[in-house]
Write an enzyme that holds these catalytic residues in place. Structure first.
Site, PDB file in Angstrom:
ATOM      1  N   GLU A  48      -2.865   8.979   8.523  1.00 34.45           N
ATOM      2  CA  GLU A  48      -1.404   8.879   8.592  1.00 34.45           C
ATOM      3  C   GLU A  48      -0.872   9.705   9.763  1.00 34.45           C
ATOM      4  O   GLU A  48       0.127   9.379  10.380  1.00 34.45           O
ATOM      5  CB  GLU A  48      -0.760   9.369   7.277  1.00 34.45           C
ATOM      6  CG  GLU A  48      -1.102   8.516   6.055  1.00 34.45           C
ATOM      7  CD  GLU A  48      -0.208   7.282   5.889  1.00 34.45           C
ATOM      8  OE1 GLU A  48       0.927   7.279   6.390  1.00 34.45           O
ATOM      9  OE2 GLU A  48      -0.665   6.307   5.255  1.00 34.45           O
ATOM     10  N   CYS A  88      -4.464  -1.605  -1.651  1.00 33.54           N
ATOM     11  CA  CYS A  88      -4.659  -0.183  -1.901  1.00 33.54           C
ATOM     12  C   CYS A  88      -5.705  -0.073  -3.006  1.00 33.54           C
ATOM     13  O   CYS A  88      -5.513  -0.608  -4.096  1.00 33.54           O
ATOM     14  CB  CYS A  88      -3.326   0.403  -2.356  1.00 33.54           C
ATOM     15  SG  CYS A  88      -3.418   2.096  -2.917  1.00 33.54           S
ATOM     16  N   HIS A 115      -7.271   2.755   4.157  1.00 33.06           N
ATOM     17  CA  HIS A 115      -7.027   3.574   5.362  1.00 33.06           C
ATOM     18  C   HIS A 115      -8.313   3.729   6.193  1.00 33.06           C
ATOM     19  O   HIS A 115      -8.244   3.965   7.393  1.00 33.06           O
ATOM     20  CB  HIS A 115      -6.573   4.982   4.979  1.00 33.06           C
ATOM     21  CG  HIS A 115      -5.126   5.100   4.600  1.00 33.06           C
ATOM     22  ND1 HIS A 115      -4.597   4.502   3.489  1.00 33.06           N
ATOM     23  CD2 HIS A 115      -4.096   5.764   5.195  1.00 33.06           C
ATOM     24  CE1 HIS A 115      -3.304   4.804   3.406  1.00 33.06           C
ATOM     25  NE2 HIS A 115      -2.977   5.564   4.428  1.00 33.06           N
ATOM     26  N   ASP A 124       0.879  -1.179   0.000  1.00 34.08           N
ATOM     27  CA  ASP A 124       0.000   0.000   0.000  1.00 34.08           C
ATOM     28  C   ASP A 124       0.911   1.221   0.000  1.00 34.08           C
ATOM     29  O   ASP A 124       2.130   1.110   0.141  1.00 34.08           O
ATOM     30  CB  ASP A 124      -0.893  -0.006   1.252  1.00 34.08           C
ATOM     31  CG  ASP A 124      -1.806   1.221   1.326  1.00 34.08           C
ATOM     32  OD1 ASP A 124      -2.366   1.607   0.280  1.00 34.08           O
ATOM     33  OD2 ASP A 124      -1.950   1.809   2.413  1.00 34.08           O
ATOM     34  N   SER A 125       0.272   2.392  -0.103  1.00 31.40           N
ATOM     35  CA  SER A 125       1.051   3.628  -0.049  1.00 31.40           C
ATOM     36  C   SER A 125       1.544   3.923   1.371  1.00 31.40           C
ATOM     37  O   SER A 125       2.432   4.746   1.542  1.00 31.40           O
ATOM     38  CB  SER A 125       0.187   4.787  -0.523  1.00 31.40           C
ATOM     39  OG  SER A 125      -0.892   4.946   0.381  1.00 31.40           O
ATOM     40  N   CYS A 167     -11.161   2.540   0.511  1.00 26.57           N
ATOM     41  CA  CYS A 167      -9.764   2.926   0.747  1.00 26.57           C
ATOM     42  C   CYS A 167      -9.349   2.164   1.994  1.00 26.57           C
ATOM     43  O   CYS A 167     -10.090   2.143   2.983  1.00 26.57           O
ATOM     44  CB  CYS A 167      -9.654   4.430   0.984  1.00 26.57           C
ATOM     45  SG  CYS A 167      -8.003   4.948   1.531  1.00 26.57           S
TER      46      CYS A 167
HETATM   47  N1  DGL Z   1      -4.896   3.115   1.158  1.00 24.33           N
HETATM   48  C1  DGL Z   1      -4.994   3.523  -0.176  1.00 24.33           C
HETATM   49  C2  DGL Z   1      -6.265   3.177  -0.854  1.00 24.33           C
HETATM   50  O1  DGL Z   1      -6.861   2.186  -0.488  1.00 24.33           O
HETATM   51  C3  DGL Z   1      -4.248   4.714  -0.681  1.00 24.33           C
HETATM   52  C4  DGL Z   1      -4.411   5.989  -0.039  1.00 24.33           C
HETATM   53  C5  DGL Z   1      -3.516   7.010  -0.658  1.00 24.33           C
HETATM   54  O2  DGL Z   1      -2.316   6.806  -0.667  1.00 24.33           O
HETATM   55  O3  DGL Z   1      -4.032   8.024  -1.124  1.00 24.33           O
HETATM   56  O4  DGL Z   1      -6.689   3.828  -1.772  1.00 24.33           O
END
Ligand code: DGL
Length: 261
Positions: free
Chosen positions: A148, A69, A182, A6-7, A180
């Site tokens: 984050e 992600c 996150h 993931d990012s 997402c």
């Molecule tokens: N967690 C990620 C997603 O599911 C990426 C969030 C990001 O880096 O903008 O899209």
């Protein structure tokens, strides 16, 4: 080893879900913290980063890849499958399947990064299976930096979540996809603001269930995965804040290795 990337912090919600569904399987995780967020970047950049991340995981011995992600899943799945000859899993299809199973009124909301929402992929996949479904989506670009940053209980975060969810609330959705990885970290706030009657689907737990099904139906492949209960975590930038949030998501002590790709 199961390779997951993931990012940043979001993919750890997928790691946690995999640890819960498939205890004992070795995992290697890469969080591209130096280049996060992905959700505001162009498709070409996200594809390039995803190829590099996968290359790193494969070199470390990953036998399958989970793109933990939604942003990468929405733009880079095809490129990864063309380049790498191993199972590549994305998080969107399992979340869509779960949502279609759960919804009673076929009125589904999706929240995600700007890149994921602009790709229209959730809507496309839902309509392919259920052309009459009503789908409403909202990009929530501020939520990734808030997670984050570890602002998980701040009043400002509550206010922003409320503002983002308002348009979906007025459409009376009965199911909300957290598009997402996150966002499961903010699930209590999201559930509170959207209302307790709305069923929340997390792409993180949905993909873990799909992987479990895949492994039980592919015993030959399953045997190639090592199972020593080992998890290795790599990040492209390491800060004390990230370390703190990562531990709270995984709910156990972890060691983060800093590497540059
Ligand atoms: N967690 C990620 C997603 O599911 C990426 C969030 C990001 O880096 O903008 O899209």
């Amino acid at each position: 080893m199961i390779g997951i990337f993931d990012s940043g912090i979001g993919g750890l919600t997928v790691v946690r879900a995999i640890m819960d569904e498939l205890p004992g399987y070795d995992i290697i995780y890469f969080g591209d913290t130096a280049r996060t967020p992905y959700g505001t970047k162009s498709s070409n950049t996200v594809i390039e980063y995803s190829l590099q991340n996968t290359e790193f995981l494969v070199k470390q011995g990953a036998k399958m890849i989970i793109m933990a992600c939604n942003t990468a899943s929405s733009v880079a799945t095809e490129s990864l499958r063309e380049r790498f000859n191993l199972p590549i899993y994305e998080v969107i299809t399992p979340a869509v399947n779960r949502a279609l199973k759960e919804t009673k009124k076929s009125v589904i909301g999706i929240i995600g990064t700007r890149a994921t929402i602009n790709s229209g992929i959730y809507e496309k996949k839902i309509k392919e299976q259920h052309p009459d479904a009503r789908v409403y989506s909202a990009a929530c670009p501020l939520l990734v930096p808030l997670v984050e940053e570890g602002w998980l209980k701040k009043p400002e975060t509550r206010m922003i979540v409320k503002k983002y969810l308002h348009p979906l609330k007025t459409k009376q959705i009965d199911t909300l996809i957290l598009g997402c990885t996150h966002y499961p970290i903010l699930k209590p706030i999201i559930q509170h603001k959207i209302g307790k009657r709305v069923h929340i689907i997390s792409s993180s737990t949905a993909v873990a269930e799909q992987i479990k099904d895949f492994l039980s139906s592919s015993p030959d492949f399953e045997r190639t995965l090592s199972k020593n209960g080992q998890s290795d975590f790599f990040v492209s930038d390491l800060t004390p804040q990230f370390e703190k949030t990562a531990k709270s998501v995984i709910r156990q002590p972890i060691h983060l290795n800093h590497i540059s790709l």
